[in-house]
Design a protein around this motif. Structure first.
Motif, short mmCIF file in Angstrom:
data_model
loop_
_atom_site.label_atom_id
_atom_site.label_comp_id
_atom_site.label_asym_id
_atom_site.label_seq_id
_atom_site.Cartn_x
_atom_site.Cartn_y
_atom_site.Cartn_z
N CYS A 41 0.80 -1.22 0.00
CA CYS A 41 0.00 0.00 0.00
C CYS A 41 0.83 1.27 0.00
CB CYS A 41 -0.92 0.01 1.22
SG CYS A 41 -2.04 -1.40 1.25
N ALA A 42 2.14 1.13 0.11
CA ALA A 42 3.02 2.30 0.09
C ALA A 42 2.93 2.97 -1.29
CB ALA A 42 4.46 1.89 0.37
N LEU A 43 3.02 4.28 -1.30
CA LEU A 43 2.86 5.02 -2.56
C LEU A 43 3.88 4.58 -3.60
CD1 LEU A 43 1.30 7.16 -4.10
CD2 LEU A 43 2.88 8.87 -3.18
N ASP A 44 5.13 4.43 -3.22
CA ASP A 44 6.14 4.03 -4.20
C ASP A 44 5.86 2.65 -4.78
OD1 ASP A 44 6.76 2.90 -1.71
OD2 ASP A 44 8.91 2.95 -2.07
N THR A 45 5.34 1.75 -3.96
CA THR A 45 4.99 0.41 -4.44
C THR A 45 3.81 0.47 -5.40
OG1 THR A 45 5.76 -0.54 -2.36
CG2 THR A 45 4.32 -1.91 -3.71
N LEU A 46 2.81 1.27 -5.06
CA LEU A 46 1.64 1.41 -5.94
C LEU A 46 2.03 2.01 -7.29
CD1 LEU A 46 -0.95 2.73 -3.34
CD2 LEU A 46 -0.99 0.50 -4.49
N VAL A 47 2.91 3.01 -7.27
CA VAL A 47 3.35 3.65 -8.52
C VAL A 47 4.10 2.64 -9.38
CG1 VAL A 47 4.90 5.39 -9.49
CG2 VAL A 47 3.38 5.99 -7.61
N GLU A 48 5.00 1.89 -8.77
CA GLU A 48 5.76 0.90 -9.55
C GLU A 48 4.85 -0.18 -10.13
OE1 GLU A 48 9.27 -0.67 -7.66
OE2 GLU A 48 9.82 1.32 -6.90
N ARG A 49 3.89 -0.64 -9.33
CA ARG A 49 3.02 -1.73 -9.78
C ARG A 49 2.03 -1.28 -10.85
NH1 ARG A 49 -0.93 -4.63 -5.64
NH2 ARG A 49 -0.71 -2.52 -4.93
N HIS A 50 1.41 -0.12 -10.66
CA HIS A 50 0.34 0.30 -11.57
C HIS A 50 0.79 1.23 -12.69
CE1 HIS A 50 -2.89 -1.55 -9.29
NE2 HIS A 50 -2.40 -1.03 -8.19
N LEU A 67 -3.20 11.26 -7.97
CA LEU A 67 -4.28 11.55 -8.92
C LEU A 67 -4.33 10.53 -10.06
CD1 LEU A 67 -4.14 15.44 -9.05
CD2 LEU A 67 -5.80 13.99 -7.85
N GLU A 68 -3.18 10.05 -10.49
CA GLU A 68 -3.14 9.03 -11.54
C GLU A 68 -3.60 7.67 -11.02
OE1 GLU A 68 0.22 8.89 -14.43
OE2 GLU A 68 1.00 10.50 -13.15
N LEU A 69 -3.20 7.34 -9.79
CA LEU A 69 -3.52 6.04 -9.22
C LEU A 69 -4.96 5.91 -8.76
CD1 LEU A 69 -0.31 5.53 -7.08
CD2 LEU A 69 -1.07 4.03 -8.95
N TRP A 70 -5.54 7.02 -8.33
CA TRP A 70 -6.87 6.97 -7.71
C TRP A 70 -7.91 6.23 -8.56
CZ3 TRP A 70 -9.48 6.34 -3.75
CH2 TRP A 70 -10.84 6.66 -3.67
N PRO A 71 -8.10 6.56 -9.82
CA PRO A 71 -9.13 5.84 -10.59
C PRO A 71 -8.79 4.35 -10.78
CG PRO A 71 -8.00 7.44 -11.99
CD PRO A 71 -7.50 7.64 -10.60
N ILE A 72 -7.52 4.03 -10.84
CA ILE A 72 -7.11 2.63 -11.02
C ILE A 72 -7.45 1.82 -9.78
CG2 ILE A 72 -5.11 1.10 -11.34
CD1 ILE A 72 -3.78 3.51 -12.86
N VAL A 73 -6.99 2.29 -8.63
CA VAL A 73 -7.20 1.55 -7.39
C VAL A 73 -8.67 1.54 -7.00
CG1 VAL A 73 -6.61 1.45 -4.93
CG2 VAL A 73 -4.84 1.97 -6.62
N ARG A 74 -9.35 2.66 -7.18
CA ARG A 74 -10.79 2.70 -6.89
C ARG A 74 -11.53 1.69 -7.76
NH1 ARG A 74 -13.24 8.07 -8.33
NH2 ARG A 74 -13.11 7.13 -10.36
N GLY A 75 -11.14 1.59 -9.02
CA GLY A 75 -11.76 0.62 -9.92
C GLY A 75 -11.55 -0.82 -9.47
N GLU A 76 -10.35 -1.12 -8.98
CA GLU A 76 -10.08 -2.47 -8.47
C GLU A 76 -10.99 -2.80 -7.28
OE1 GLU A 76 -5.29 -2.83 -9.44
OE2 GLU A 76 -5.95 -2.52 -7.38
N VAL A 77 -11.14 -1.83 -6.40
CA VAL A 77 -11.96 -2.04 -5.20
C VAL A 77 -13.43 -2.22 -5.60
CG1 VAL A 77 -12.81 -0.91 -3.10
CG2 VAL A 77 -10.38 -0.89 -3.63
N GLU A 78 -13.90 -1.40 -6.50
CA GLU A 78 -15.30 -1.51 -6.93
C GLU A 78 -15.55 -2.82 -7.68
OE1 GLU A 78 -16.10 2.14 -9.00
OE2 GLU A 78 -16.14 3.29 -7.13
N THR A 79 -14.61 -3.23 -8.51
CA THR A 79 -14.74 -4.48 -9.25
C THR A 79 -14.81 -5.67 -8.29
OG1 THR A 79 -13.60 -3.60 -11.19
CG2 THR A 79 -13.63 -5.99 -10.95
N ALA A 80 -14.06 -5.58 -7.19
CA ALA A 80 -14.07 -6.64 -6.19
C ALA A 80 -15.31 -6.59 -5.28
CB ALA A 80 -12.81 -6.55 -5.32
N GLY A 81 -16.16 -5.57 -5.50
CA GLY A 81 -17.38 -5.45 -4.70
C GLY A 81 -17.13 -4.92 -3.30
N LEU A 82 -16.03 -4.20 -3.11
CA LEU A 82 -15.67 -3.71 -1.78
C LEU A 82 -15.87 -2.20 -1.64
CD1 LEU A 82 -12.38 -5.77 -1.39
CD2 LEU A 82 -14.60 -6.23 -0.32
N GLY A 83 -16.53 -1.59 -2.57
CA GLY A 83 -16.71 -0.15 -2.57
C GLY A 83 -17.54 0.39 -1.42
#
Length: 85
Positions: A41-50, A67-83
Motif C-alpha cells: 500500500c506504500a505510494l512508491d509500491t503502488l506507482v511501480e506496480r500500476h 491523482l493518476e492512481l486513484w481511478p485505477i485503485v478505486r476501480g479495483e476495489v469496486e470491481t471486487a465489490g468492496l466499494g
C-alpha cells in the motif's frame, strides 16, 4: 479530495497549525482493500506496480501520482465489490 495516507497528512498539517478539511478518500486504505498487504500500500509500491515507474521525492510528484492512481485503485476495489465496506 483524495490523498495517500490521510491520517499522516492531517497530522503533518496539525503540527504546522493547519486544520485539514475536506478529505473524502484515502488511496492507501483503498489499496489495502484491494490487496491486504500493508507493504503493497506504500505510494512508491503502488506507482511501480500500476504506473510502471518510480515516484519522485517532491510533494508535487506524489500528488500527481495519487491523482493518476486513484481511478485505477478505486476501480479495483469496486470491481471486487468492496466499494461500500
Amino acid at each position: 479530495k483524495v490523498a495517500h495516507d490521510v491520517k499522516s497528512v492531517l497530522c503533518q498539517l496539525a503540527r504546522r497549525g493547519i486544520t485539514g478539511q475536506g478529505f473524502g478518500e484515502d488511496l492507501m486504505l483503498y489499496a489495502f482493500l484491494s490487496c491486504a498487504d500493508p507493504g503493497a500500500c506504500a505510494l512508491d509500491t503502488l506507482v511501480e506496480r500500476h504506473l510502471d515507474r518510480k515516484v519522485g521525492a517532491a510533494a508535487e510528484q506524489h500528488a500527481e501520482a495519487v491523482l493518476e492512481l486513484w481511478p485505477i485503485v478505486r476501480g479495483e476495489v469496486e470491481t471486487a465489490g468492496l466499494g461500500k465496506v
